[in-house]
Motif scaffolding. Structure first.
Motif, PDB file in Angstrom:
ATOM      1  N   GLN A  29      55.069 120.319  59.546  1.00 49.69           N
ATOM      2  CA  GLN A  29      53.952 121.212  59.239  1.00 49.69           C
ATOM      3  C   GLN A  29      53.908 122.341  60.274  1.00 49.69           C
ATOM      4  O   GLN A  29      53.731 123.510  59.925  1.00 49.69           O
ATOM      5  CB  GLN A  29      52.630 120.437  59.237  1.00 49.69           C
ATOM      6  CG  GLN A  29      51.425 121.276  58.861  1.00 49.69           C
ATOM      7  CD  GLN A  29      51.380 121.626  57.386  1.00 49.69           C
ATOM      8  OE1 GLN A  29      51.802 120.829  56.545  1.00 49.69           O
ATOM      9  NE2 GLN A  29      50.871 122.784  57.061  1.00 49.69           N
ATOM     10  N   ALA A  30      54.073 121.993  61.541  1.00 50.93           N
ATOM     11  CA  ALA A  30      54.075 122.993  62.610  1.00 50.93           C
ATOM     12  C   ALA A  30      55.259 123.944  62.474  1.00 50.93           C
ATOM     13  O   ALA A  30      55.127 125.154  62.722  1.00 50.93           O
ATOM     14  CB  ALA A  30      54.088 122.307  63.970  1.00 50.93           C
ATOM     15  N   ALA A  31      56.407 123.431  62.063  1.00 50.03           N
ATOM     16  CA  ALA A  31      57.586 124.294  61.870  1.00 50.03           C
ATOM     17  C   ALA A  31      57.319 125.320  60.781  1.00 50.03           C
ATOM     18  O   ALA A  31      57.670 126.499  60.924  1.00 50.03           O
ATOM     19  CB  ALA A  31      58.817 123.447  61.530  1.00 50.03           C
TER      20      ALA A  31
ATOM     21  N   GLU B  83      62.228 125.821  51.388  1.00 54.44           N
ATOM     22  CA  GLU B  83      62.346 127.268  51.628  1.00 54.44           C
ATOM     23  C   GLU B  83      61.419 127.718  52.756  1.00 54.44           C
ATOM     24  O   GLU B  83      60.795 128.769  52.676  1.00 54.44           O
ATOM     25  CB  GLU B  83      62.080 128.062  50.346  1.00 54.44           C
ATOM     26  CG  GLU B  83      63.177 127.946  49.314  1.00 54.44           C
ATOM     27  CD  GLU B  83      64.522 128.484  49.811  1.00 54.44           C
ATOM     28  OE1 GLU B  83      64.580 129.626  50.308  1.00 54.44           O
ATOM     29  OE2 GLU B  83      65.517 127.744  49.687  1.00 54.44           O
ATOM     30  N   GLY B  84      61.296 126.886  53.793  1.00 60.35           N
ATOM     31  CA  GLY B  84      60.496 127.228  54.955  1.00 60.35           C
ATOM     32  C   GLY B  84      59.015 126.973  54.830  1.00 60.35           C
ATOM     33  O   GLY B  84      58.272 127.166  55.783  1.00 60.35           O
ATOM     34  N   GLU B  85      58.557 126.520  53.677  1.00 60.40           N
ATOM     35  CA  GLU B  85      57.135 126.249  53.465  1.00 60.40           C
ATOM     36  C   GLU B  85      56.881 124.749  53.523  1.00 60.40           C
ATOM     37  O   GLU B  85      57.596 123.956  52.892  1.00 60.40           O
ATOM     38  CB  GLU B  85      56.693 126.787  52.108  1.00 60.40           C
ATOM     39  CG  GLU B  85      55.223 126.597  51.843  1.00 60.40           C
ATOM     40  CD  GLU B  85      54.810 127.162  50.497  1.00 60.40           C
ATOM     41  OE1 GLU B  85      53.769 126.711  49.982  1.00 60.40           O
ATOM     42  OE2 GLU B  85      55.497 128.049  49.964  1.00 60.40           O
ATOM     43  N   ALA B  86      55.871 124.353  54.285  1.00 55.40           N
ATOM     44  CA  ALA B  86      55.520 122.943  54.397  1.00 55.40           C
ATOM     45  C   ALA B  86      54.946 122.436  53.082  1.00 55.40           C
ATOM     46  O   ALA B  86      54.035 123.044  52.525  1.00 55.40           O
ATOM     47  CB  ALA B  86      54.518 122.738  55.525  1.00 55.40           C
TER      48      ALA B  86
ATOM     49  N   CYS C  24      54.408 112.788  54.949  1.00 55.01           N
ATOM     50  CA  CYS C  24      55.605 113.055  54.151  1.00 55.01           C
ATOM     51  C   CYS C  24      56.024 114.527  54.149  1.00 55.01           C
ATOM     52  O   CYS C  24      56.887 114.921  53.370  1.00 55.01           O
ATOM     53  CB  CYS C  24      55.375 112.595  52.717  1.00 55.01           C
ATOM     54  SG  CYS C  24      54.149 113.600  51.850  1.00 55.01           S
ATOM     55  N   THR C  25      55.454 115.337  55.028  1.00 58.83           N
ATOM     56  CA  THR C  25      55.701 116.779  54.997  1.00 58.83           C
ATOM     57  C   THR C  25      57.150 117.118  55.306  1.00 58.83           C
ATOM     58  O   THR C  25      57.732 116.623  56.270  1.00 58.83           O
ATOM     59  CB  THR C  25      54.769 117.503  55.984  1.00 58.83           C
ATOM     60  OG1 THR C  25      53.415 117.174  55.652  1.00 58.83           O
ATOM     61  CG2 THR C  25      54.949 119.004  55.931  1.00 58.83           C
ATOM     62  N   VAL C  26      57.711 117.978  54.466  1.00 58.66           N
ATOM     63  CA  VAL C  26      59.040 118.560  54.654  1.00 58.66           C
ATOM     64  C   VAL C  26      58.912 120.059  54.393  1.00 58.66           C
ATOM     65  O   VAL C  26      57.865 120.526  53.945  1.00 58.66           O
ATOM     66  CB  VAL C  26      60.099 117.943  53.711  1.00 58.66           C
ATOM     67  CG1 VAL C  26      60.265 116.442  53.979  1.00 58.66           C
ATOM     68  CG2 VAL C  26      59.771 118.195  52.254  1.00 58.66           C
ATOM     69  N   LEU C  27      59.965 120.788  54.646  1.00 61.38           N
ATOM     70  CA  LEU C  27      59.982 122.216  54.329  1.00 61.38           C
ATOM     71  C   LEU C  27      60.823 122.449  53.086  1.00 61.38           C
ATOM     72  O   LEU C  27      61.914 121.886  52.956  1.00 61.38           O
ATOM     73  CB  LEU C  27      60.575 123.024  55.485  1.00 61.38           C
ATOM     74  CG  LEU C  27      59.878 122.921  56.837  1.00 61.38           C
ATOM     75  CD1 LEU C  27      60.616 123.753  57.882  1.00 61.38           C
ATOM     76  CD2 LEU C  27      58.428 123.335  56.742  1.00 61.38           C
TER      77      LEU C  27
ATOM     78  N   GLY D  88      64.633 125.301  45.840  1.00 60.88           N
ATOM     79  CA  GLY D  88      65.024 125.858  47.126  1.00 60.88           C
ATOM     80  C   GLY D  88      65.532 124.793  48.071  1.00 60.88           C
ATOM     81  O   GLY D  88      65.547 123.599  47.765  1.00 60.88           O
ATOM     82  N   ALA D  89      65.930 125.257  49.245  1.00 60.24           N
ATOM     83  CA  ALA D  89      66.495 124.382  50.264  1.00 60.24           C
ATOM     84  C   ALA D  89      65.418 123.525  50.912  1.00 60.24           C
ATOM     85  O   ALA D  89      64.335 124.004  51.231  1.00 60.24           O
ATOM     86  CB  ALA D  89      67.215 125.209  51.314  1.00 60.24           C
ATOM     87  N   VAL D  90      65.736 122.263  51.112  1.00 61.82           N
ATOM     88  CA  VAL D  90      64.832 121.304  51.731  1.00 61.82           C
ATOM     89  C   VAL D  90      65.295 121.061  53.163  1.00 61.82           C
ATOM     90  O   VAL D  90      66.487 120.867  53.414  1.00 61.82           O
ATOM     91  CB  VAL D  90      64.833 119.969  50.950  1.00 61.82           C
ATOM     92  CG1 VAL D  90      63.963 118.922  51.640  1.00 61.82           C
ATOM     93  CG2 VAL D  90      64.384 120.190  49.511  1.00 61.82           C
ATOM     94  N   THR D  91      64.338 121.056  54.080  1.00 54.59           N
ATOM     95  CA  THR D  91      64.626 120.679  55.465  1.00 54.59           C
ATOM     96  C   THR D  91      63.719 119.512  55.820  1.00 54.59           C
ATOM     97  O   THR D  91      62.507 119.580  55.637  1.00 54.59           O
ATOM     98  CB  THR D  91      64.365 121.841  56.439  1.00 54.59           C
ATOM     99  OG1 THR D  91      65.125 122.977  56.035  1.00 54.59           O
ATOM    100  CG2 THR D  91      64.754 121.454  57.867  1.00 54.59           C
ATOM    101  N   THR D  92      64.328 118.447  56.323  1.00 52.58           N
ATOM    102  CA  THR D  92      63.591 117.277  56.785  1.00 52.58           C
ATOM    103  C   THR D  92      63.642 117.257  58.303  1.00 52.58           C
ATOM    104  O   THR D  92      64.335 118.064  58.930  1.00 52.58           O
ATOM    105  CB  THR D  92      64.210 115.978  56.235  1.00 52.58           C
ATOM    106  OG1 THR D  92      65.492 115.779  56.847  1.00 52.58           O
ATOM    107  CG2 THR D  92      64.341 116.011  54.720  1.00 52.58           C
ATOM    108  N   ILE D  93      62.963 116.310  58.901  1.00 48.54           N
ATOM    109  CA  ILE D  93      62.972 116.180  60.359  1.00 48.54           C
ATOM    110  C   ILE D  93      64.400 115.995  60.877  1.00 48.54           C
ATOM    111  O   ILE D  93      64.737 116.489  61.949  1.00 48.54           O
ATOM    112  CB  ILE D  93      62.024 115.043  60.830  1.00 48.54           C
ATOM    113  CG1 ILE D  93      61.804 115.082  62.340  1.00 48.54           C
ATOM    114  CG2 ILE D  93      62.531 113.688  60.372  1.00 48.54           C
ATOM    115  CD1 ILE D  93      60.956 116.224  62.822  1.00 48.54           C
ATOM    116  N   GLU D  94      65.246 115.341  60.086  1.00 43.15           N
ATOM    117  CA  GLU D  94      66.637 115.140  60.516  1.00 43.15           C
ATOM    118  C   GLU D  94      67.400 116.452  60.595  1.00 43.15           C
ATOM    119  O   GLU D  94      68.368 116.559  61.347  1.00 43.15           O
ATOM    120  CB  GLU D  94      67.376 114.196  59.545  1.00 43.15           C
ATOM    121  CG  GLU D  94      66.902 112.761  59.560  1.00 43.15           C
ATOM    122  CD  GLU D  94      65.818 112.471  58.530  1.00 43.15           C
ATOM    123  OE1 GLU D  94      65.581 111.277  58.274  1.00 43.15           O
ATOM    124  OE2 GLU D  94      65.206 113.407  57.982  1.00 43.15           O
TER     125      GLU D  94
END
Length: 152
Positions: free
Chosen positions: A106-108, A51-54, A46-49, A67-73
């Protein structure tokens, strides 16, 4: 009503603030790339970012997202796939594929914090992201390839 910045867009949900971010993303916003694995933040699917943190979205209440959420999409940019996504394909990492979005996110997060990690740093950062297919050597190779591509 909760408003979130997700993948560069402002999105809203009426789900309660104690709802895990995972379910807001999947059920509330239709972003199904983030997977449910264990529900206790132990597998990394379920890992997402944020603010850039996994982060593990299955245990993060949406009301606590700061903060801002980044998903795989949202990882790919206007120019196409993210270097990690390209490396995942080139290294033929995915087998069943279920854990892969969490692994990539997680790698990102790792590469944002440390653009040129050593093998030991990669292994430490990826510890806790489980792959039942055992694709760990290809995951390591893909992260190293993405790091090199991003550097030059």
């Amino acid at each position: 009503m909760i408003t979130l910045a997700v993948n560069g867009q402002t999105l809203s949900t009426e789900l309660p603030p104690e709802t895990p971010l995972l379910w807001v993303l999947r059920d509330g916003l239709g972003l199904t790339g983030t997977k449910y694995g264990c529900g206790v933040a132990a597998c990394g699917a379920c890992t997402v970012l944020v603010e850039g943190e996994a982060v593990r979205s299955c245990q993060l209440p949406v009301g606590e997202v700061n903060g801002a959420v980044t998903t795989i999409e949202g990882l790919a940019g206007a120019e196409g796939l993210h270097p990690l996504q390209k490396a995942w394909v080139a290294e033929q990492v995915a087998q069943c594929g279920y854990c892969q979005s969490g692994q990539i996110m997680q790698a990102a997060g790792l590469l944002m914090a440390n653009p040129q990690p050593s093998d030991a740093e990669i292994l430490e950062a990826m510890d806790g992201n489980l792959c039942r297919c055992g694709a760990y050597p290809r995951i390591l190779a893909a992260i190293k390839a993405a790091s090199a591509a991003m550097a030059g």
